[in-house]
Design a protein around this motif. Structure first.
Motif, PDB file in Angstrom:
ATOM      1  N   ARG A 101      35.484  69.203  58.805  1.00 33.20           N
ATOM      2  CA  ARG A 101      36.713  69.629  58.269  1.00 33.20           C
ATOM      3  C   ARG A 101      36.602  71.092  57.678  1.00 33.20           C
ATOM      4  O   ARG A 101      37.419  71.855  57.862  1.00 33.20           O
ATOM      5  CB  ARG A 101      37.115  68.837  57.231  1.00 33.20           C
ATOM      6  N   VAL A 102      35.285  71.475  57.087  1.00 31.03           N
ATOM      7  CA  VAL A 102      35.026  72.654  56.545  1.00 31.03           C
ATOM      8  C   VAL A 102      35.021  73.952  57.608  1.00 31.03           C
ATOM      9  O   VAL A 102      35.555  74.785  57.328  1.00 31.03           O
ATOM     10  CB  VAL A 102      33.989  72.582  55.482  1.00 31.03           C
ATOM     11  N   ASN A 103      34.464  73.469  58.513  1.00 34.41           N
ATOM     12  CA  ASN A 103      34.395  74.466  59.914  1.00 34.41           C
ATOM     13  C   ASN A 103      35.708  74.627  60.564  1.00 34.41           C
ATOM     14  O   ASN A 103      36.080  75.894  60.694  1.00 34.41           O
ATOM     15  CB  ASN A 103      33.341  73.820  60.948  1.00 34.41           C
ATOM     16  N   THR A 104      36.778  73.717  60.431  1.00 39.83           N
ATOM     17  CA  THR A 104      38.036  73.990  60.986  1.00 39.83           C
ATOM     18  C   THR A 104      38.767  74.928  59.737  1.00 39.83           C
ATOM     19  O   THR A 104      39.347  75.755  60.220  1.00 39.83           O
ATOM     20  CB  THR A 104      38.741  72.479  61.054  1.00 39.83           C
ATOM     21  N   LEU A 105      38.448  74.554  58.410  1.00 36.76           N
ATOM     22  CA  LEU A 105      39.042  75.555  57.702  1.00 36.76           C
ATOM     23  C   LEU A 105      38.592  76.902  57.690  1.00 36.76           C
ATOM     24  O   LEU A 105      39.442  77.875  57.476  1.00 36.76           O
ATOM     25  CB  LEU A 105      38.964  75.018  56.112  1.00 36.76           C
ATOM     26  N   PHE A 106      37.429  77.232  57.875  1.00 35.75           N
ATOM     27  CA  PHE A 106      36.708  78.380  58.218  1.00 35.75           C
ATOM     28  C   PHE A 106      37.609  79.026  59.524  1.00 35.75           C
ATOM     29  O   PHE A 106      37.890  80.291  59.241  1.00 35.75           O
ATOM     30  CB  PHE A 106      35.303  78.475  58.622  1.00 35.75           C
ATOM     31  N   ALA A 107      37.702  78.357  60.426  1.00 32.82           N
ATOM     32  CA  ALA A 107      38.417  78.795  61.409  1.00 32.82           C
ATOM     33  C   ALA A 107      39.755  79.254  61.296  1.00 32.82           C
ATOM     34  O   ALA A 107      40.296  80.325  61.805  1.00 32.82           O
ATOM     35  CB  ALA A 107      38.180  77.851  62.549  1.00 32.82           C
ATOM     36  N   GLU A 108      40.423  78.281  60.589  1.00 35.76           N
ATOM     37  CA  GLU A 108      41.940  78.870  60.344  1.00 35.76           C
ATOM     38  C   GLU A 108      42.053  79.996  59.201  1.00 35.76           C
ATOM     39  O   GLU A 108      43.000  80.819  59.731  1.00 35.76           O
ATOM     40  CB  GLU A 108      42.577  77.464  59.530  1.00 35.76           C
ATOM     41  N   ARG A 109      41.274  80.118  58.673  1.00 30.46           N
ATOM     42  CA  ARG A 109      41.122  81.462  57.980  1.00 30.46           C
ATOM     43  C   ARG A 109      40.601  82.787  58.538  1.00 30.46           C
ATOM     44  O   ARG A 109      41.281  83.951  58.519  1.00 30.46           O
ATOM     45  CB  ARG A 109      40.571  81.197  56.521  1.00 30.46           C
ATOM     46  N   LEU A 110      39.683  82.579  59.052  1.00 32.44           N
ATOM     47  CA  LEU A 110      38.964  83.533  60.020  1.00 32.44           C
ATOM     48  C   LEU A 110      39.998  84.236  61.114  1.00 32.44           C
ATOM     49  O   LEU A 110      39.925  85.181  61.444  1.00 32.44           O
ATOM     50  CB  LEU A 110      37.583  83.076  60.539  1.00 32.44           C
ATOM     51  N   VAL A 111      40.401  83.182  61.896  1.00 33.88           N
ATOM     52  CA  VAL A 111      41.510  83.688  62.898  1.00 33.88           C
ATOM     53  C   VAL A 111      42.416  84.663  62.521  1.00 33.88           C
ATOM     54  O   VAL A 111      42.751  85.483  63.385  1.00 33.88           O
ATOM     55  CB  VAL A 111      41.832  82.435  63.750  1.00 33.88           C
ATOM     56  N   GLU A 112      42.577  84.730  61.353  1.00 33.54           N
ATOM     57  CA  GLU A 112      43.979  85.584  60.753  1.00 33.54           C
ATOM     58  C   GLU A 112      43.358  86.915  60.574  1.00 33.54           C
ATOM     59  O   GLU A 112      43.843  88.003  60.403  1.00 33.54           O
ATOM     60  CB  GLU A 112      44.343  84.786  59.451  1.00 33.54           C
ATOM     61  N   LEU A 113      41.927  87.087  60.510  1.00 33.30           N
ATOM     62  CA  LEU A 113      41.310  88.158  60.223  1.00 33.30           C
ATOM     63  C   LEU A 113      40.556  88.999  61.622  1.00 33.30           C
ATOM     64  O   LEU A 113      40.429  90.358  61.391  1.00 33.30           O
ATOM     65  CB  LEU A 113      40.161  88.154  59.251  1.00 33.30           C
ATOM     66  N   ILE A 114      40.753  88.380  62.525  1.00 32.63           N
ATOM     67  CA  ILE A 114      39.853  88.976  63.904  1.00 32.63           C
ATOM     68  C   ILE A 114      40.838  89.749  64.535  1.00 32.63           C
ATOM     69  O   ILE A 114      42.209  89.325  64.787  1.00 32.63           O
ATOM     70  CB  ILE A 114      39.244  87.760  64.654  1.00 32.63           C
ATOM     71  N   GLU A 115      40.363  90.875  65.015  1.00 33.36           N
ATOM     72  CA  GLU A 115      41.180  91.827  65.777  1.00 33.36           C
ATOM     73  C   GLU A 115      40.592  91.912  67.133  1.00 33.36           C
ATOM     74  O   GLU A 115      39.478  91.635  67.430  1.00 33.36           O
ATOM     75  CB  GLU A 115      41.251  93.341  64.853  1.00 33.36           C
ATOM     76  N   PRO A 116      41.592  92.200  67.938  1.00 30.87           N
ATOM     77  CA  PRO A 116      40.995  92.524  69.330  1.00 30.87           C
ATOM     78  C   PRO A 116      39.621  93.425  69.429  1.00 30.87           C
ATOM     79  O   PRO A 116      39.852  94.532  68.698  1.00 30.87           O
ATOM     80  CB  PRO A 116      42.183  93.081  70.172  1.00 30.87           C
ATOM     81  N   GLY A 117      38.529  92.941  70.212  1.00 31.25           N
ATOM     82  CA  GLY A 117      37.696  93.923  70.304  1.00 31.25           C
ATOM     83  C   GLY A 117      36.382  93.681  69.201  1.00 31.25           C
ATOM     84  O   GLY A 117      35.385  94.148  69.347  1.00 31.25           O
ATOM     85  N   ASP A 118      36.770  92.858  68.160  1.00 33.71           N
ATOM     86  CA  ASP A 118      35.739  92.815  67.128  1.00 33.71           C
ATOM     87  C   ASP A 118      34.472  91.833  67.821  1.00 33.71           C
ATOM     88  O   ASP A 118      34.938  90.971  68.480  1.00 33.71           O
ATOM     89  CB  ASP A 118      36.092  91.968  65.882  1.00 33.71           C
ATOM     90  N   LEU A 119      33.523  92.247  67.342  1.00 36.26           N
ATOM     91  CA  LEU A 119      32.187  91.431  67.768  1.00 36.26           C
ATOM     92  C   LEU A 119      32.197  90.423  66.367  1.00 36.26           C
ATOM     93  O   LEU A 119      32.064  90.819  65.238  1.00 36.26           O
ATOM     94  CB  LEU A 119      30.879  92.390  67.726  1.00 36.26           C
ATOM     95  N   VAL A 120      32.035  89.128  66.688  1.00 35.51           N
ATOM     96  CA  VAL A 120      31.899  87.938  65.466  1.00 35.51           C
ATOM     97  C   VAL A 120      30.411  87.539  65.753  1.00 35.51           C
ATOM     98  O   VAL A 120      30.049  87.188  66.715  1.00 35.51           O
ATOM     99  CB  VAL A 120      32.808  87.076  65.766  1.00 35.51           C
ATOM    100  N   TRP A 121      29.801  87.520  64.646  1.00 40.16           N
ATOM    101  CA  TRP A 121      28.432  87.104  64.492  1.00 40.16           C
ATOM    102  C   TRP A 121      28.191  85.755  63.469  1.00 40.16           C
ATOM    103  O   TRP A 121      28.391  86.007  62.242  1.00 40.16           O
ATOM    104  CB  TRP A 121      27.411  88.147  63.924  1.00 40.16           C
ATOM    105  N   VAL A 122      28.030  84.492  63.965  1.00 37.67           N
ATOM    106  CA  VAL A 122      27.970  83.440  63.054  1.00 37.67           C
ATOM    107  C   VAL A 122      26.626  83.037  62.745  1.00 37.67           C
ATOM    108  O   VAL A 122      25.986  83.249  63.654  1.00 37.67           O
ATOM    109  CB  VAL A 122      28.935  82.318  63.921  1.00 37.67           C
ATOM    110  N   ASN A 123      26.346  82.780  61.583  1.00 35.97           N
ATOM    111  CA  ASN A 123      24.852  82.367  61.313  1.00 35.97           C
ATOM    112  C   ASN A 123      24.753  81.032  60.737  1.00 35.97           C
ATOM    113  O   ASN A 123      25.392  80.651  59.915  1.00 35.97           O
ATOM    114  CB  ASN A 123      24.370  83.338  60.283  1.00 35.97           C
ATOM    115  N   ASP A 124      23.562  80.355  61.346  1.00 37.55           N
ATOM    116  CA  ASP A 124      23.090  79.187  61.048  1.00 37.55           C
ATOM    117  C   ASP A 124      23.786  77.899  61.156  1.00 37.55           C
ATOM    118  O   ASP A 124      24.976  77.716  61.681  1.00 37.55           O
ATOM    119  CB  ASP A 124      22.464  79.180  59.652  1.00 37.55           C
ATOM    120  N   TYR A 125      23.218  76.823  61.005  1.00 33.90           N
ATOM    121  CA  TYR A 125      23.288  75.446  61.246  1.00 33.90           C
ATOM    122  C   TYR A 125      24.500  74.766  60.625  1.00 33.90           C
ATOM    123  O   TYR A 125      25.228  73.996  60.984  1.00 33.90           O
ATOM    124  CB  TYR A 125      22.295  74.588  60.984  1.00 33.90           C
ATOM    125  N   HIS A 126      24.984  75.465  59.483  1.00 30.34           N
ATOM    126  CA  HIS A 126      26.008  74.974  58.659  1.00 30.34           C
ATOM    127  C   HIS A 126      27.424  75.482  59.651  1.00 30.34           C
ATOM    128  O   HIS A 126      28.624  74.590  59.500  1.00 30.34           O
ATOM    129  CB  HIS A 126      26.367  75.997  57.479  1.00 30.34           C
TER     130      HIS A 126
END
Length: 454
Positions: A107-132
């Motif tokens: 659920r928390v990962n889903t909430l991260f995704a829902e908020r993050l998708v609003e901030l990502i622009e075409p061409g951005d590199l996304v770097w996710v860190n660690d087991y969380h």
């Protein structure tokens, strides 16, 4: 230059003092490219992700969300640290699996995704860190994100035979195929990942450590051993002798050799075994009595987890026992401290220590080992005693490598380190320092981001 988005469980906000090398590396990468750091604010609120907190600092923007107590308990204290952490550190006996914790984690990962998708622009590199945040990329893909997304695992990765002990392991681990690049510390970790996907997830190997997952996605995995800011650590240690704390430490030692260990209080760090090896040293080498002091710094962590409270009690008893058996009115053989210290103070302690004792049972890399080496006086360097099961052992091969479970082997290494001639100490230090200068924190982040963008 392509904008970078860094995602992690915690965000190192500007002007925070307690940040380490990883936080500095991420900030430098974001300043260089311009970008955004997204994650949990560190605050508990009535409602998870009720508000997006944004802060601008030059070319870097910070975006954080709060977690409710219920979500934090299930996501962080529960699944991340009572299920995944012990499994990733080869302790299936300590895995506490709870379906509710898994649901909270997702659920928390889903909430991260829902908020993050609003901030990502075409061409951005996304770097996710660690087991969380293992499943985050798959959730972003479901929401239409087609950007390049990389993932770096900062812990070890155990063999497939252990990974399959995790209930519903495929539902979680196969989501890693949604990343374009997966970074790991060592070749051993890479073999474990490839073995899992080949034999458990029915992936097909392609050239260049690429794999075609069962869902058709092609992704790549690679070895990117994290480093430290070698030059900065060395200079910090050189200047540390001017500090009152370091001068007081030197006075208190009264010419005795210092053995130092610095570890977060955690069962993966091999602290009880380390105390046993030091006690054995005092038992069999009476000529070292009153000539050596062992300082173990172990700040508490995750105090809500029973196993952490238990290990603290065990170490307190062990330290008391050692001092009770061997101390003299003017000498305490062991100094056991449950406090944290700033990096500039630690680097000073490292510099005056004749032996750095770094013996985790398992560790992804262990930057303390690298910081100890970088902090040494080139004219009179100390000796690193290092666990074979720390990722750093793959690079720092001139350390005295030991199996932390073998008390006699660790004791032998301690005695050898304390009595090692200056010429050998210098030769070993120079060889390790060359590695640290070449494979520093900048080289690590540059290599990973170049591979992700390629």
């Amino acid at each position: 230059m392509t904008r970078l988005i860094v995602v992690s469980n915690r965000v190192a906000l500007p002007k925070q003092t307690a940040t380490g090398g990883l936080a500095s590396a991420m900030r430098d990468a974001l300043r260089e490219r311009g970008g955004l750091w997204f994650g949990w604010s560190g605050k508990i609120a009535r409602r998870t992700a009720g508000e997006l907190h944004r802060l601008k600092d030059g070319p870097v923007e910070y975006a954080t969300i709060d977690l409710s107590k219920d979500h934090h308990d299930h996501f962080y204290d529960g699944y991340a640290n009572r299920t995944l952490w012990p499994l990733l550190h080869y302790r299936p006996d300590l895995v506490d699996y709870n379906r509710g914790h898994l649901e909270g984690y997702l659920r928390v990962n889903t909430l991260f995704a829902e908020r993050l998708v609003e901030l990502i622009e075409p061409g951005d590199l996304v770097w996710v860190n660690d087991y969380h945040l293992i499943p985050l990329a798959s959730m972003l893909r479901e929401r239409g994100v087609r950007n390049r997304i990389g993932f770096f695992l900062h812990t070890p990765l155990p063999a497939a035979g252990l990974l399959i002990a995790l209930p519903q392991h495929r539902e979680l681990l196969e989501t890693l195929s949604s990343y374009d690049l997966i970074g790991l510390h060592t070749a051993r970790d890479l073999r474990a990942l490839e073995d899992y996907f080949l034999h458990e997830a029915h992936a097909v190997m392609r050239p260049g450590h690429r794999m075609r997952a069962d869902n058709g996605r092609i992704f790549r995995a690679g070895v990117f051993p994290i480093g430290i800011d070698t030059k900065q650590v060395a200079e910090m240690a050189r200047q540390a002798g001017k500090q009152e704390e370091i001068q007081q430490m030197q006075i208190s030692l009264e010419g005795r050799a210092l053995i130092i260990g610095v570890d977060r209080l955690d069962y993966s760090k091999g602290l009880p075994e380390r105390f046993q090896a030091y006690e054995r040293l005092l038992e069999r080498a009476p000529d070292l009595h009153r000539k050596v002091t062992f300082l173990q710094i172990a700040p508490p962590s995750r105090t809500t987890v029973p196993e952490y409270r238990q290990i603290r009690r065990e170490l307190e008893r062990s330290a008391g026992h050692i001092n009770g058996a061997y101390a003299a009115p003017d000498w305490a053989p062991i100094r056991y401290v449950n406090s944290s210290f700033p990096h500039n103070v630690l680097s000073g302690y490292y510099r005056i220590a004749r032996v750095g004792l770094v013996t985790p049972l398992r560790d992804g890399m262990n930057l303390v080992a690298k910081e100890y080496v970088a902090s040494q006086d080139p004219k009179d360097p100390g000796v690193l005693v290092l666990s074979r099961f720390a990722g750093a052992a793959q690079e720092l091969t001139q350390a005295l490598l030991v199996n932390p479970a073998d008390t006699e082997e660790v004791t032998d290494a301690l005695e050898r380190a304390l009595k090692m001639p200056l010429k050998e100490r210098r030769n070993r230090w120079h060889a390790m320092m060359e590695v640290l200068q070449k494979q520093d924190i900048t080289a690590w982040r540059t290599a990973f981001l170049n591979a992700l963008a390629a």
